[in-house]
Design a protein around this motif. Structure first.
Motif, PDB file in Angstrom:
ATOM      1  N   ALA A  35       0.836  -1.205   0.000  1.00  0.00           N
ATOM      2  CA  ALA A  35       0.000   0.000   0.000  1.00  0.00           C
ATOM      3  C   ALA A  35       0.870   1.254   0.000  1.00  0.00           C
ATOM      4  N   GLN A  36       1.908   1.277   0.840  1.00  0.00           N
ATOM      5  CA  GLN A  36       2.805   2.436   0.889  1.00  0.00           C
ATOM      6  C   GLN A  36       3.480   2.660  -0.456  1.00  0.00           C
ATOM      7  N   LEU A  37       3.958   1.586  -1.095  1.00  0.00           N
ATOM      8  CA  LEU A  37       4.605   1.712  -2.394  1.00  0.00           C
ATOM      9  C   LEU A  37       3.637   2.288  -3.424  1.00  0.00           C
ATOM     10  N   PHE A  38       2.424   1.767  -3.459  1.00  0.00           N
ATOM     11  CA  PHE A  38       1.437   2.237  -4.431  1.00  0.00           C
ATOM     12  C   PHE A  38       1.125   3.722  -4.214  1.00  0.00           C
ATOM     13  N   LEU A  39       0.960   4.128  -2.961  1.00  0.00           N
ATOM     14  CA  LEU A  39       0.694   5.536  -2.658  1.00  0.00           C
ATOM     15  C   LEU A  39       1.887   6.410  -3.039  1.00  0.00           C
ATOM     16  N   GLN A  40       3.095   5.957  -2.748  1.00  0.00           N
ATOM     17  CA  GLN A  40       4.291   6.719  -3.120  1.00  0.00           C
ATOM     18  C   GLN A  40       4.390   6.886  -4.631  1.00  0.00           C
ATOM     19  N   LEU A  41       4.035   5.855  -5.378  1.00  0.00           N
ATOM     20  CA  LEU A  41       4.052   5.947  -6.837  1.00  0.00           C
ATOM     21  C   LEU A  41       3.035   6.976  -7.334  1.00  0.00           C
ATOM     22  N   LEU A  42       1.794   6.898  -6.831  1.00  0.00           N
ATOM     23  CA  LEU A  42       0.753   7.833  -7.277  1.00  0.00           C
ATOM     24  C   LEU A  42       1.049   9.269  -6.846  1.00  0.00           C
ATOM     25  N   GLU A  43       1.703   9.429  -5.704  1.00  0.00           N
ATOM     26  CA  GLU A  43       2.037  10.764  -5.219  1.00  0.00           C
ATOM     27  C   GLU A  43       3.280  11.335  -5.883  1.00  0.00           C
ATOM     28  N   GLY A  44       4.055  10.486  -6.537  1.00  0.00           N
ATOM     29  CA  GLY A  44       5.325  10.961  -7.073  1.00  0.00           C
ATOM     30  C   GLY A  44       6.250  11.351  -5.935  1.00  0.00           C
ATOM     31  N   ASP A  45       6.267  10.549  -4.893  1.00  0.00           N
ATOM     32  CA  ASP A  45       7.114  10.812  -3.717  1.00  0.00           C
ATOM     33  C   ASP A  45       8.516  10.282  -4.013  1.00  0.00           C
ATOM     34  N   TRP A  46       9.241  11.025  -4.842  1.00  0.00           N
ATOM     35  CA  TRP A  46      10.539  10.570  -5.328  1.00  0.00           C
ATOM     36  C   TRP A  46      11.548  10.384  -4.207  1.00  0.00           C
ATOM     37  N   GLN A  47      11.497  11.237  -3.164  1.00  0.00           N
ATOM     38  CA  GLN A  47      12.447  11.097  -2.062  1.00  0.00           C
ATOM     39  C   GLN A  47      12.290   9.736  -1.387  1.00  0.00           C
ATOM     40  N   ALA A  48      11.059   9.326  -1.125  1.00  0.00           N
ATOM     41  CA  ALA A  48      10.817   8.022  -0.508  1.00  0.00           C
ATOM     42  C   ALA A  48      11.198   6.887  -1.462  1.00  0.00           C
ATOM     43  N   LEU A  49      10.869   7.043  -2.737  1.00  0.00           N
ATOM     44  CA  LEU A  49      11.146   5.989  -3.714  1.00  0.00           C
ATOM     45  C   LEU A  49      12.638   5.836  -3.997  1.00  0.00           C
ATOM     46  N   GLU A  50      13.407   6.946  -3.920  1.00  0.00           N
ATOM     47  CA  GLU A  50      14.843   6.881  -4.201  1.00  0.00           C
ATOM     48  C   GLU A  50      15.609   6.027  -3.202  1.00  0.00           C
ATOM     49  N   SER A  51      15.043   5.785  -2.035  1.00  0.00           N
ATOM     50  CA  SER A  51      15.735   4.926  -1.076  1.00  0.00           C
ATOM     51  C   SER A  51      15.736   3.470  -1.541  1.00  0.00           C
ATOM     52  N   ARG A  52      14.784   3.098  -2.386  1.00  0.00           N
ATOM     53  CA  ARG A  52      14.675   1.705  -2.839  1.00  0.00           C
ATOM     54  C   ARG A  52      14.855   1.514  -4.340  1.00  0.00           C
ATOM     55  N   PHE A  53      14.768   2.616  -5.111  1.00  0.00           N
ATOM     56  CA  PHE A  53      14.825   2.513  -6.566  1.00  0.00           C
ATOM     57  C   PHE A  53      15.803   3.530  -7.141  1.00  0.00           C
ATOM     58  N   THR A  54      16.369   3.186  -8.295  1.00  0.00           N
ATOM     59  CA  THR A  54      17.067   4.162  -9.116  1.00  0.00           C
ATOM     60  C   THR A  54      16.007   4.758 -10.024  1.00  0.00           C
ATOM     61  N   ALA A  95      16.694  -8.064  -2.600  1.00  0.00           N
ATOM     62  CA  ALA A  95      15.417  -8.593  -2.090  1.00  0.00           C
ATOM     63  C   ALA A  95      14.235  -8.008  -2.853  1.00  0.00           C
ATOM     64  N   LEU A  96      14.307  -6.734  -3.179  1.00  0.00           N
ATOM     65  CA  LEU A  96      13.224  -6.106  -3.946  1.00  0.00           C
ATOM     66  C   LEU A  96      13.263  -6.555  -5.403  1.00  0.00           C
ATOM     67  N   ARG A  97      14.467  -6.749  -5.950  1.00  0.00           N
ATOM     68  CA  ARG A  97      14.599  -7.210  -7.342  1.00  0.00           C
ATOM     69  C   ARG A  97      14.035  -8.620  -7.519  1.00  0.00           C
ATOM     70  N   GLU A  98      13.931  -9.379  -6.436  1.00  0.00           N
ATOM     71  CA  GLU A  98      13.325 -10.717  -6.522  1.00  0.00           C
ATOM     72  C   GLU A  98      11.821 -10.632  -6.774  1.00  0.00           C
ATOM     73  N   ARG A  99      11.224  -9.484  -6.447  1.00  0.00           N
ATOM     74  CA  ARG A  99       9.779  -9.311  -6.610  1.00  0.00           C
ATOM     75  C   ARG A  99       9.406  -8.374  -7.756  1.00  0.00           C
ATOM     76  N   ILE A 100      10.264  -7.350  -7.982  1.00  0.00           N
ATOM     77  CA  ILE A 100       9.963  -6.339  -8.993  1.00  0.00           C
ATOM     78  C   ILE A 100      11.164  -6.168  -9.913  1.00  0.00           C
ATOM     79  N   ALA A 101      10.952  -6.348 -11.206  1.00  0.00           N
ATOM     80  CA  ALA A 101      12.033  -6.120 -12.179  1.00  0.00           C
ATOM     81  C   ALA A 101      12.133  -4.636 -12.512  1.00  0.00           C
ATOM     82  N   GLY A 102      11.002  -3.962 -12.553  1.00  0.00           N
ATOM     83  CA  GLY A 102      10.997  -2.536 -12.850  1.00  0.00           C
ATOM     84  C   GLY A 102       9.589  -1.993 -12.886  1.00  0.00           C
ATOM     85  N   ILE A 103       9.505  -0.684 -12.730  1.00  0.00           N
ATOM     86  CA  ILE A 103       8.227   0.030 -12.775  1.00  0.00           C
ATOM     87  C   ILE A 103       8.416   1.234 -13.684  1.00  0.00           C
ATOM     88  N   THR A 104       7.433   1.505 -14.506  1.00  0.00           N
ATOM     89  CA  THR A 104       7.454   2.693 -15.346  1.00  0.00           C
ATOM     90  C   THR A 104       6.160   3.460 -15.125  1.00  0.00           C
TER      91      THR A 104
END
Length: 185
Positions: free
Chosen positions: A104-123, A143-152
């Motif tokens: 849920a947190q990831l989905f909300l961060q994506l919709l909000e464009g919360d880049w600061q939070a997302l940058e801790s786990r993603f390039t 550990a995250l790459r085992e579940r998600i290859a990428g998001i656009t």
């Protein structure tokens, strides 16, 4: 000749649009935050690689920045899902198993464009401009790459497309459309 060069330089400066300036993640975050609450419709397609099949569902959504997303599936089944920073709940009020709050947190961060939070786990890699942009997210940790290859993510004034791929070839594609600000937003 110097006067001619000066006139050419002046014309170039005047004719180059202001939008030619760099568009970065901070600009995009401000742009997305300009509409704090939106509602609209969605079409979601899940592609399952090992079954060589896909499932399409449609419905409506309400997104309240910093609070929640309410996802109402209309077809092929009717179901209500609410995502908050604390949990995912269904229409009967039951919560998802442990770990659901992270989804849920990831989905909300994506919709909000919360880049600061997302940058801790993603390039993050931004391309385009304010009218047609794309952000590619690549997981940093194994550990995250085992579940998600990428998001656009793609969009203009709002996020219009989300495409999530898993390492095993599964894919979730979400198209958000007919988006409009909620009353009072």
């Amino acid at each position: 000749m110097p006067l001619r060069r000066w006139l050419i330089t002046l014309l170039v400066l005047v004719l180059v649009p202001m939008s030619a300036q760099a568009f970065d993640l901070d600009d995009l975050q401000r742009q997305l935050a300009a509409t704090p609450s939106v509602a609209g419709r969605f079409e979601q397609q899940r592609e399952l690689a090992d079954l060589d099949s896909s499932l399409t569902s449609t419905g409506t959504f309400v997104f309240e920045r910093g609070k929640r997303v309410v996802w109402e599936l209309k077809t092929p089944v009717q179901e209500r899902i609410e995502l908050t920073p604390q949990a995912i709940t269904d229409g009967s009020g039951e919560t998802a198993p442990p770990g659901g709050e992270q989804v849920a947190q990831l989905f909300l961060q994506l919709l909000e464009g919360d880049w600061q939070a997302l940058e801790s786990r993603f390039t993050l890699q931004l391309s385009g401009d304010q009218d047609a942009w794309q952000v590619a997210l690549t997981p940093k940790e194994a550990a995250l790459r085992e579940r998600i290859a990428g998001i656009t993510l793609q969009g203009d004034r709002t996020i219009d497309h989300l495409d999530m791929r898993t390492p095993d070839g599964d894919r979730l594609k979400v198209r958000l459309f007919d988006q409009h600000p909620l009353n009072g937003a």
